[in-house]
Design an enzyme around this catalytic site. Sequence first.
Site, PDB file in Angstrom:
ATOM      1  N   PRO A  59       0.823  -0.974  -0.098  1.00 32.26           N
ATOM      2  CA  PRO A  59      -0.130  -0.188   0.137  1.00 32.26           C
ATOM      3  C   PRO A  59       0.726   1.344  -0.177  1.00 32.26           C
ATOM      4  CG  PRO A  59      -0.512  -0.997   1.891  1.00 32.26           C
ATOM      5  CD  PRO A  59       0.475  -2.003   0.865  1.00 32.26           C
ATOM      6  N   GLY A  80       1.698   4.024  -5.296  1.00 27.12           N
ATOM      7  CA  GLY A  80       1.366   4.954  -6.064  1.00 27.12           C
ATOM      8  C   GLY A  80       0.941   3.804  -7.431  1.00 27.12           C
ATOM      9  N   LYS A  81      -0.164   2.810  -6.940  1.00 26.27           N
ATOM     10  CA  LYS A  81      -0.372   1.966  -8.104  1.00 26.27           C
ATOM     11  C   LYS A  81      -1.817   2.739  -8.746  1.00 26.27           C
ATOM     12  CE  LYS A  81      -1.338  -1.343  -5.270  1.00 26.27           C
ATOM     13  NZ  LYS A  81      -1.035  -0.867  -3.777  1.00 26.27           N
ATOM     14  N   SER A  87      11.153 -18.730   3.830  1.00 24.94           N
ATOM     15  CA  SER A  87      13.087 -17.898   3.695  1.00 24.94           C
ATOM     16  C   SER A  87      13.270 -17.735   5.034  1.00 24.94           C
ATOM     17  CB  SER A  87      12.673 -17.168   3.463  1.00 24.94           C
ATOM     18  OG  SER A  87      11.017 -16.115   3.699  1.00 24.94           O
ATOM     19  N   LYS A 106      12.804  -6.774   1.021  1.00 23.19           N
ATOM     20  CA  LYS A 106      13.382  -8.050   2.132  1.00 23.19           C
ATOM     21  C   LYS A 106      15.006  -6.432   2.279  1.00 23.19           C
ATOM     22  CE  LYS A 106      11.775 -12.337   1.815  1.00 23.19           C
ATOM     23  NZ  LYS A 106      11.985 -13.806   2.157  1.00 23.19           N
TER      24      LYS A 106
END
Length: 803
Positions: free
Chosen positions: A368, A371-372, A689, A732
């Site tokens: 979030p 700038g989508k 991971s 990450k």
Amino acid sequence: MSELNFEEALEQGDVEIPEALPILPLKETVVFPQSVSPLAIGQERSVKLVEDVLDGERMLALVTVKDPEVDQPGWDDLYETGTAAIVHKMIRVPDGTLRILVQGVARIKLQRRTQDDPYLVGEFEVVEDVVEESQELEALTRSVQNEFGRLISLVPYLPPELELAAANVDEPSALSHLVASTLRLKTEEKQALLEQANVSDRLRDVLRILKRELEVVELGTKIQTQVQSELEKGQREYFLRQQLKAIQDELGEGDEQQAELAELREQIESKNLPEDARKAVDRELGRLEKLPSASAEYGVIRTYLDWIISLPWDETTEDNLDLAHARKILDEDHYDLEKVKERILEYLAVSKLKNDLSGPILCFVGPPGVGKTSLGQSIARTVGREFVRLSVGGVRDEAEIRGHRRTYIGAMPGTIIRSLRDAESKNPVLLIDEIDKMGADFRGDPASAMLEVLDPEQNSNFRDHYLDLPFDLSKVLFICTANQLETIPSPLLDRMDVIHLSGYTEDEKLGIARKYLVPKQLEAHGLDDKPVTISANTLRTVIREYTREAGVRNLERRIADLLRKVAREFADGKAKKISIDVRRARAWLGARRFPADPRKRTADPGVATGLAYTPVGGDVLFIEATAYPGKGKLTITGQLGEVMQESAQAALSWVRSHTDQLGLPENWFAEHDVHIHVPAGAVPKDGPSAGVTIATAIASLVRGEPVADDLGMTGEITLTGQVLPIGGIREKTLAAQRYGLKRVVLPRDNEPDLEELPPETRKELDFILADSIEDVLAVAFQRPGRSRPQAAPAAERQAAASV
């Protein structure tokens, strides 16, 4: 006693009732004394009972079951009060069941249970009627006769002969039994009347029931009368309207309805409708002309025609495919995002060569606040199209996409057709926001409905349930946004061209704040014409100490907090010029929300710093391990998913199998239980991971040596100690940079992903590429100032990559 003598004794009331009687359980039926009732016998033990009774004295006890759902009623399932009855006739049915005719003799009450098999047998006592001759009893008798006669005249299921039969009954008890046995009452009410031995009280109860039934019947009659009168009124109004219409036609006066239909036809003629739509409109308009304007169907058809007229069947806007203009607008609206801008410009270049702005569906995926949605607005502004935003987050009804059929009251088209109506264009930029948050339930699967919408091979004939007409969506430029891809169904994802937007670095956030956020908030707070300045150091302090996110939404909120304080100063007249420095920002924003140096959490042995990917960006996980006397049991907490729990098991197995190699005590694991915990226990976590981080934490615990506090790590571990590649490298590493870490351990197979990182991130962090867990442990227990095997400085790696 012969059957003839038995009938004579019954008429004279001299029938002797045995003390012990077999019990026939009745479901939802109550038989009263002095009444005759037909019964159907189906259960095997009941058939046996009837056959035995017919071979004997033909008398049994009829007792009602409390719960009709019980298949084999026992003693506790029966009422205590029943009716002693005579079996008059019996007929065998071909299916094996019996039909018998019984006549109630006397009210009886169970005294003792004597037999359970093959059927119930009990000892009963006859309960005599309590009759007190009085004028009140006579008055009750007459009232019951009168009210019963009124009810017979109103209720179809009571034959008129009952009124004569009731009038000829002189005995009050027999009258109450007659009325109670003929009325359709609940089983509980009939049982209560049967148990009432006092005749006066029983007649009062019967009278109360009769009055209640009369009120219900009279109310139903009144409602039927009202409905009939309304129907007659509607028919009368229809004939009057037809006469009025004929009179108006004769006089040549204009009819409002005809004028409305003429206007509607004119609007239809002005639209260049496709052939299918024109046929449907002509058909519905013909039906509309035959209906009165007050008809409910008239409004439904008129609304349908209005929707068809309001849609942009052939209205389009001209596309602007000038790449220089597009680059200028994208640079104005967005800071950095170079690779995303390049991808959009490539898309526009292909469209320019084809002279057709269509092709794959773009899907912007990222945390979030990066700038989508604003990228979709910029694309619409770039190509000169109308922009419509459609949020599908939380949508669970398939009809929200495809619309409701016109058979439903209040039906309307789906959100796709409504959005095109609002855009007033056949080729808008339609942004489908939060497509990863659609759900599914008993109302359908909206994601499946989206398959046709977002498929360029099919959406040229998209059919909305309300319109029931094909509509061409091939000219629409669809853009989707999502925070994660995992929740998007694979067939839907296959129709999209995914563009990933990662989180921002500190320098990028600073540039966005200075170029966009501060001017925007100055204008929002009425300070755009006031002498207000915010230094770069102040913005960096806000970014580091008061926000920790992938996007810039919280940063914008903190800037708004500062400017509200400034607005207060100007409104009170306390200042004419304000410069917000670091000291003032800390005073106004309060205590820092995020520690400047979280590395102190790894000061104790058994704690390792891991890197995680979340839908809202990267994050740092502090994986803790502790031990206590035991037998080698492993406990895992922190709301971890199955994959992460399996990674912990694999990490523990590898450490236990390499105790000699790691210089660990040989019997340590046989004497201790290990507890692994990942803090923020309320947040679900999963993925492979964290394997190397868990193994490092366990090794640190056993060795009693803390892990290097400037080191973050990520990678999947195998039982043989290999470090496998993982995803989300950019997110990450940005999280490691935000937390102030200096070194990051990555799987060697992820080395190509380093080229995707921002230059300032590659400059600030040193990356250690590991092939096995031994490489990770060699770096994890290396203190600052000592040599680091297999750890290459960032500058050296960049030089090697450039060669």
